[in-house]
Scaffold this motif. Structure first.
Motif, PDB file in Angstrom:
ATOM      1  N   PRO A  29       0.913  -1.245   0.004  1.00  0.00           N
ATOM      2  CA  PRO A  29      -0.062   0.027   0.041  1.00  0.00           C
ATOM      3  C   PRO A  29       1.013   1.339  -0.099  1.00  0.00           C
ATOM      4  CG  PRO A  29      -0.338  -1.399   2.040  1.00  0.00           C
ATOM      5  CD  PRO A  29       0.864  -2.053   1.174  1.00  0.00           C
ATOM      6  N   LYS A  30       0.459   2.464  -0.535  1.00  0.00           N
ATOM      7  CA  LYS A  30       1.080   3.628  -0.683  1.00  0.00           C
ATOM      8  C   LYS A  30       1.594   4.077   0.771  1.00  0.00           C
ATOM      9  CE  LYS A  30       0.676   3.999  -5.121  1.00  0.00           C
ATOM     10  NZ  LYS A  30       1.447   3.020  -5.745  1.00  0.00           N
ATOM     11  N   GLU A  31       0.669   3.894   1.859  1.00  0.00           N
ATOM     12  CA  GLU A  31       0.896   4.509   2.947  1.00  0.00           C
ATOM     13  C   GLU A  31       2.192   3.718   3.593  1.00  0.00           C
ATOM     14  OE1 GLU A  31      -2.325   1.332   3.945  1.00  0.00           O
ATOM     15  OE2 GLU A  31      -2.148   3.178   2.529  1.00  0.00           O
ATOM     16  N   GLU A  32       2.679   2.611   3.046  1.00  0.00           N
ATOM     17  CA  GLU A  32       4.110   1.796   3.434  1.00  0.00           C
ATOM     18  C   GLU A  32       5.212   2.272   2.672  1.00  0.00           C
ATOM     19  OE1 GLU A  32       4.597   0.274   6.004  1.00  0.00           O
ATOM     20  OE2 GLU A  32       3.025  -0.876   6.630  1.00  0.00           O
ATOM     21  N   LEU A  33       5.087   3.206   1.685  1.00  0.00           N
ATOM     22  CA  LEU A  33       5.985   3.598   0.954  1.00  0.00           C
ATOM     23  C   LEU A  33       7.327   4.048   1.651  1.00  0.00           C
ATOM     24  CD1 LEU A  33       7.093   3.943  -2.087  1.00  0.00           C
ATOM     25  CD2 LEU A  33       6.342   6.319  -2.060  1.00  0.00           C
ATOM     26  N   PHE A  34       7.241   4.691   2.495  1.00  0.00           N
ATOM     27  CA  PHE A  34       8.288   5.262   3.512  1.00  0.00           C
ATOM     28  C   PHE A  34       8.690   4.550   4.747  1.00  0.00           C
ATOM     29  CE2 PHE A  34       6.717   9.096   1.040  1.00  0.00           C
ATOM     30  CZ  PHE A  34       7.736   9.050   0.353  1.00  0.00           C
ATOM     31  N   ASN A  35       7.731   3.356   4.926  1.00  0.00           N
ATOM     32  CA  ASN A  35       8.218   2.433   5.955  1.00  0.00           C
ATOM     33  C   ASN A  35       8.665   1.167   5.448  1.00  0.00           C
ATOM     34  OD1 ASN A  35       7.336   4.220   7.934  1.00  0.00           O
ATOM     35  ND2 ASN A  35       5.355   4.097   7.528  1.00  0.00           N
ATOM     36  N   ARG A  36       7.815   0.169   5.054  1.00  0.00           N
ATOM     37  CA  ARG A  36       7.955  -1.246   4.751  1.00  0.00           C
ATOM     38  C   ARG A  36       8.772  -1.245   3.640  1.00  0.00           C
ATOM     39  NH1 ARG A  36       8.953  -1.880   8.694  1.00  0.00           N
ATOM     40  NH2 ARG A  36       7.000  -1.261   9.595  1.00  0.00           N
ATOM     41  N   VAL A  37       8.331  -0.532   2.477  1.00  0.00           N
ATOM     42  CA  VAL A  37       8.838  -0.493   0.979  1.00  0.00           C
ATOM     43  C   VAL A  37       9.943   0.025   1.036  1.00  0.00           C
ATOM     44  CG1 VAL A  37       8.603   0.520  -1.244  1.00  0.00           C
ATOM     45  CG2 VAL A  37       6.472  -0.338  -0.091  1.00  0.00           C
ATOM     46  N   SER A  38      10.428   0.973   1.792  1.00  0.00           N
ATOM     47  CA  SER A  38      11.805   1.826   1.719  1.00  0.00           C
ATOM     48  C   SER A  38      12.756   0.553   2.619  1.00  0.00           C
ATOM     49  CB  SER A  38      11.818   3.068   2.396  1.00  0.00           C
ATOM     50  OG  SER A  38      13.087   3.338   2.719  1.00  0.00           O
ATOM     51  N   GLN A  39      12.254   0.273   3.708  1.00  0.00           N
ATOM     52  CA  GLN A  39      12.962  -0.674   4.466  1.00  0.00           C
ATOM     53  C   GLN A  39      13.439  -2.095   3.692  1.00  0.00           C
ATOM     54  OE1 GLN A  39      11.353  -1.882   8.396  1.00  0.00           O
ATOM     55  NE2 GLN A  39      13.484  -2.392   9.057  1.00  0.00           N
ATOM     56  N   ILE A  40      12.470  -2.792   3.236  1.00  0.00           N
ATOM     57  CA  ILE A  40      12.738  -4.164   2.624  1.00  0.00           C
ATOM     58  C   ILE A  40      13.429  -3.972   1.235  1.00  0.00           C
ATOM     59  CG2 ILE A  40      10.584  -4.205   1.108  1.00  0.00           C
ATOM     60  CD1 ILE A  40      10.362  -7.012   1.764  1.00  0.00           C
ATOM     61  N   ARG A  41      13.108  -2.894   0.625  1.00  0.00           N
ATOM     62  CA  ARG A  41      14.108  -2.719  -0.636  1.00  0.00           C
ATOM     63  C   ARG A  41      15.502  -2.063  -0.254  1.00  0.00           C
ATOM     64  NH1 ARG A  41      10.161   1.116  -4.599  1.00  0.00           N
ATOM     65  NH2 ARG A  41       8.746  -0.618  -5.177  1.00  0.00           N
ATOM     66  N   GLY A  42      15.783  -1.488   0.579  1.00  0.00           N
ATOM     67  CA  GLY A  42      17.047  -1.106   1.066  1.00  0.00           C
ATOM     68  C   GLY A  42      17.748  -2.319   1.652  1.00  0.00           C
ATOM     69  N   ALA A  43      17.240  -3.233   2.502  1.00  0.00           N
ATOM     70  CA  ALA A  43      17.920  -4.096   3.020  1.00  0.00           C
ATOM     71  C   ALA A  43      18.197  -5.202   1.970  1.00  0.00           C
ATOM     72  CB  ALA A  43      16.865  -4.801   4.068  1.00  0.00           C
ATOM     73  N   SER A  44      17.248  -5.464   1.061  1.00  0.00           N
ATOM     74  CA  SER A  44      17.422  -6.509  -0.069  1.00  0.00           C
ATOM     75  C   SER A  44      18.766  -5.955  -0.905  1.00  0.00           C
ATOM     76  CB  SER A  44      16.263  -6.729  -0.725  1.00  0.00           C
ATOM     77  OG  SER A  44      16.007  -5.457  -1.516  1.00  0.00           O
ATOM     78  N   ASP A  45      18.905  -4.753  -1.360  1.00  0.00           N
ATOM     79  CA  ASP A  45      19.855  -4.096  -1.889  1.00  0.00           C
ATOM     80  C   ASP A  45      21.261  -4.348  -1.210  1.00  0.00           C
ATOM     81  OD1 ASP A  45      18.124  -3.438  -4.297  1.00  0.00           O
ATOM     82  OD2 ASP A  45      18.089  -1.360  -3.605  1.00  0.00           O
TER      83      ASP A  45
END
Length: 117
Positions: A29-45
């Motif tokens: 969901p869009k409300e997770e863009l700066f939370n879960r999305v950012s975190q999971i993408r940063g960690a996987s990278d």
């Protein structure tokens, strides 16, 4: 001509893994863009980033330390996956598939790290 890390299967697989995480996180969901999305993408990278950084001009103990960082970031991704599954951002099927890939990648990084003497 290539960098040393480009030949490492764990780096290649972690690059693919990061792209898969990017794709699946586009459905969060869009409300997770700066939370879960950012975190999971940063960690996987960070998994591939630490493999590459550790392989260049580092001592063997230092390289092992960077591989340890990669393993820790992988654990962070798995925890984010659990959060995503529990919040119904991903299906059980997608969770299982990525979880299995995570486990496979973790074991390969650990095995590679254990071979460094």
């Amino acid at each position: 001509m290539s960098f040393k890390f480009e030949k490492l299967i764990i780096w290649q697989r972690s690059m693919e893994f990061g792209e898969e995480i990017f794709q699946v996180s586009q459905n969060f969901p869009k409300e997770e863009l700066f939370n879960r999305v950012s975190q999971i993408r940063g960690a996987s990278d960070s998994i591939a980033l630490n493999i590459s950084e550790g392989s260049i001009l580092q001592s063997k103990p230092e390289f092992k330390k960077f591989l340890g960082y990669s393993i820790r970031y992988l654990a962070e991704v798995v925890t984010c996956l659990y959060k995503a599954k529990n919040r119904k951002y991903i299906t059980e099927k997608d969770f299982k598939k990525i979880y299995e890939e995570s486990y496979f990648l973790m074991n390969h990084i650990i095995a590679f790290r254990n071979q460094i003497k």
